[in-house]
Every structure is written in structure tokens, then in C-alpha cells.
Design a protein around this motif. Sequence first.
Motif, mmCIF file in Angstrom:
data_model
loop_
_atom_site.group_PDB
_atom_site.id
_atom_site.type_symbol
_atom_site.label_atom_id
_atom_site.label_comp_id
_atom_site.label_asym_id
_atom_site.label_seq_id
_atom_site.Cartn_x
_atom_site.Cartn_y
_atom_site.Cartn_z
ATOM 1 N N UNK A 202 53.220 -10.358 67.006
ATOM 2 C CA UNK A 202 51.766 -10.407 67.194
ATOM 3 C C UNK A 202 51.394 -10.425 68.674
ATOM 4 N N UNK A 203 50.148 -10.052 68.930
ATOM 5 C CA UNK A 203 49.681 -10.019 70.318
ATOM 6 C C UNK A 203 48.180 -10.303 70.352
ATOM 7 N N UNK A 204 47.777 -11.027 71.391
ATOM 8 C CA UNK A 204 46.341 -11.339 71.526
ATOM 9 C C UNK A 204 45.999 -11.356 73.015
ATOM 10 N N UNK A 205 45.431 -10.257 73.503
ATOM 11 C CA UNK A 205 45.157 -10.132 74.949
ATOM 12 C C UNK A 205 43.745 -9.617 75.221
ATOM 13 N N UNK A 206 43.274 -9.932 76.428
ATOM 14 C CA UNK A 206 42.163 -9.164 77.005
ATOM 15 C C UNK A 206 42.685 -8.553 78.300
ATOM 16 N N UNK A 207 42.149 -7.375 78.654
ATOM 17 C CA UNK A 207 42.604 -6.689 79.869
ATOM 18 C C UNK A 207 41.382 -6.181 80.631
ATOM 19 N N UNK A 208 40.862 -6.991 81.554
ATOM 20 C CA UNK A 208 39.720 -6.517 82.353
ATOM 21 C C UNK A 208 40.221 -5.693 83.531
ATOM 22 N N UNK A 209 39.427 -4.718 83.985
ATOM 23 C CA UNK A 209 39.869 -3.957 85.160
ATOM 24 C C UNK A 209 38.969 -2.781 85.471
ATOM 25 N N UNK A 210 39.348 -2.086 86.551
ATOM 26 C CA UNK A 210 38.553 -0.965 87.055
ATOM 27 C C UNK A 210 38.906 0.312 86.302
ATOM 28 N N UNK A 229 40.000 -5.712 74.575
ATOM 29 C CA UNK A 229 40.504 -6.826 73.763
ATOM 30 C C UNK A 229 41.431 -6.268 72.698
ATOM 31 N N UNK A 230 42.508 -6.983 72.395
ATOM 32 C CA UNK A 230 43.434 -6.517 71.357
ATOM 33 C C UNK A 230 44.025 -7.719 70.639
ATOM 34 N N UNK A 231 43.887 -7.700 69.298
ATOM 35 C CA UNK A 231 44.450 -8.788 68.498
ATOM 36 C C UNK A 231 45.219 -8.156 67.337
ATOM 37 N N UNK A 232 46.526 -8.363 67.303
ATOM 38 C CA UNK A 232 47.365 -7.787 66.239
ATOM 39 C C UNK A 232 48.187 -8.903 65.615
ATOM 40 N N UNK A 233 48.125 -8.989 64.301
ATOM 41 C CA UNK A 233 48.944 -9.987 63.584
ATOM 42 C C UNK A 233 48.916 -9.601 62.108
ATOM 43 N N UNK A 234 49.562 -10.400 61.269
ATOM 44 C CA UNK A 234 49.462 -10.147 59.825
ATOM 45 C C UNK A 234 48.058 -10.552 59.377
#
Length: 362
Positions: A202-210, A229-234
Motif C-alpha cells: 500500500x501507499x499513501x502520498x501527496x506530491x506537491x511541486x512545480x 495525492x495517491x492512496x492505494x490499498x485493499x
Amino acid sequence: MAADAQQTPQQQLDEQLRSFEAALPDVADEPGLYELQVRFLGKNGAVTKLRRLMGKVPPSERKELGKAFNRVKQAMETHLATRAGELAAAARERDLARRVDLTFIPDPPRPGTLHPITQTRRELERVFRRLGFDVADGPHVEAELYSFDKLNILPDHPARDMQDTFFIERPTHLDHADAPALVLRPHTSPVQARTMLQHGAPVRIVAPGTTFRRDDDATHSPMFHQIEGLYVDRNVTMADLKATLYAFVEAFFGRGLGVRFRPSYFPFVEPGAEFDMQCPFCFDGQLSHGCGLCKQSGWIELGGSGMVHPAVFEHCGIDSSVYTGWAFGFGIDRMAMLRHGIPHLRHNFEGDLRVLEQFTSP
Ligand code: FA5
């Protein structure tokens, strides 16, 4: 004066003492004194070298020579100590003679402030960290592979068109087949692909940027900012997306603003939706009645969102029969404008201090 080979060792020693005494008054500071000491008494100093003659004189004369050597060495050391004392006293005198104006007040320092977009990005990171997200990053000069292919954007998709994306010329010295095709990333979505490929689920991230696009009008600029934003899990569902975005709007803008999803198409999500929030400028606590900022609609579009497309999972090594997930990508510049009441997108990037100085860092 050079030592004369005809002189006896004692005479040579006295000669050295005389040239030492002649040099001493010219020494003006501690390093100079040290240099003089090394020149005569150091490992390869003139006096030390003479001491080596001891082995060459007849044994009967050795005692006298030893005494002469010690006499000269001691005399030099006394001179060095006296001169060191004089130099220290002179330095102290100079110090005491200095006049310092203790009433002088220098210009107060003018600390800079963080750019409103940087402030907004940091606040977004803070809000999403509290919601359990990690913060990820990716390169601005990005491979087409991550910008498009891995995200299920097919070669004939209009986003690949020169109208939207800044393509980077392949270096001519590389064989074209080997050189990766590069772009200035037109969105933060490549960080999705990079993160899934690197960390799996699983993964749970935010990625701010230019981000960069061939856009230039009143509401679009060639350089802008997004947060992915990305949230992956069962068992992740659209309900999780909705709940997270409600919590985000509440934490970031406050005041119980409503949100809504409008069906939309992005190749990397299915289903996909635009995400809007009520305009905070004309919000009366219940309704947004419409104003110049929301073009009288009462709603402000933040960006796109949706459930991660199974093809994207496949390209990024994640089993779509086990995992589901959602993603979003919002423009940060507009959020900064909403939060700080900045009327025009351009104000963000003109570097005008009269504008920037109004946004003191928290
Ligand atoms: C995308 O860029 C998608 N990658 C978003 C996404 C991510 C959808 C994950 C689904 C899942 P779009 O092109 O609509 O979507 O851009 C998102 C937001 O970026 C826009 O709503 C707008 O706020 C902002 N934006 C886009 N282009 C510009 C520009 N030239 N200047 C300022 N802001 C821009």
C-alpha cells in the motif's frame, strides 16, 4: 651574513646571534616572531645546523662548544620572549585606543518572507501529513515514460501535443534510440508512477511541486504548481476519496464549505471526476452566492480526481485484482490565491516586492 667556513664554530654561533639580534626589531607581529624562531632554532634552523658540527670538533673542544651553543640559544630565547611581551603590550594599547560608539543603532535586519505559494505548499503538506500521508517528490525534467506512458496516456492523446507540453530536445551526441524522451513535467502525476514502481502497495502520498505547460492567459501560466495525492490499498473506494477531500477542505479552508464531484475524463483514472469546492469569497455560512472570483457560479474548481485505472496499476507493477486506489491532482496557485486573497494569477510570479511583502510568513 653568511657563515665563513674559516671561522671557528663559536665564532659562527656568535655571528648567528648578531644577525638574529639585527632582525629582531623588524619583527612586527607574532607570526613574524615565529618565523624568526624557526629560521634560527627550528629543526633546520641556522643554530641547530651548527650544533651538528659538535661531532666534528676534537673531543677536548666539545664541552666549550656545547656551552657556547647553549649560551646563544638561551640568548635568542630570552630575546624572543621579551619581543613577544612587547608585541602583546602594543596590541593591547591599540585595542584600548579604539573608540566604539555604543549608542550606534545599525539598520534593523530586514528578514525576507516565504512566497505565498511556498507558504501554501507547506500548509498543504502539514494538513495531509496529519491525515496520514507521506510527502513525495519527483524531477521537473521528466521522462515521457512516467509523464504519459505509465499513466495510460496513449501516444495519440492530445496532452502529448506540442500545444500543452514542453518537449526537451534529445541530446544530439546520444544515439536517438538510447536517449530517453524528456519533457518538463506537465503535471505532478508522474510521481504516482514513480512511487508505485519504487514502493509498491500500500501507499499513501501527496506530491506537491512545480509543473509546466504551454499555457499563457489570465488564469493559466506556463509555470504553475500542483499537488498530487495517491492512496492505494485493499478495499479503497471512492467514499475514502470523498471523506479525505472533505477533511482536507475543512482543515485547509475551514468554515464548512461544501464540495462536489463532476464526472470527467482522465486516462489514468476510472471513474474520473473534477473536484470543486464552494467559493469561500461569497460564502455566507451556507451558500456561495457568486462573485467575480468564481465567475458567479459559487464554485471553484480545484482539479481532477478518480479511482486509479487498472492499466496504470499494471504498468506500475501492482496487482489490480488485489488493490484499488484513488488519486487527485489540484492546482496550488489557485489555492494560494483563495487563501491569501490574491486577485490575479500573474501576481504570484512577477517578483514584485510590493505584492510579496504583504504576505508575511507565519
Ligand atoms: C491534471 O493535471 C491531472 N493530472 C489531475 C489528476 C490527477 C486527475 C490525478 C486525476 C487523478 P488538469 O489538467 O485538469 O489535471 O490540471 C489540474 C489543475 O491544475 C487545474 O484544475 C488547475 O487548477 C491547475 N492548472 C492546470 N494548468 C494550469 C496552468 N497553466 N496554470 C495554472 N494552473 C493550472
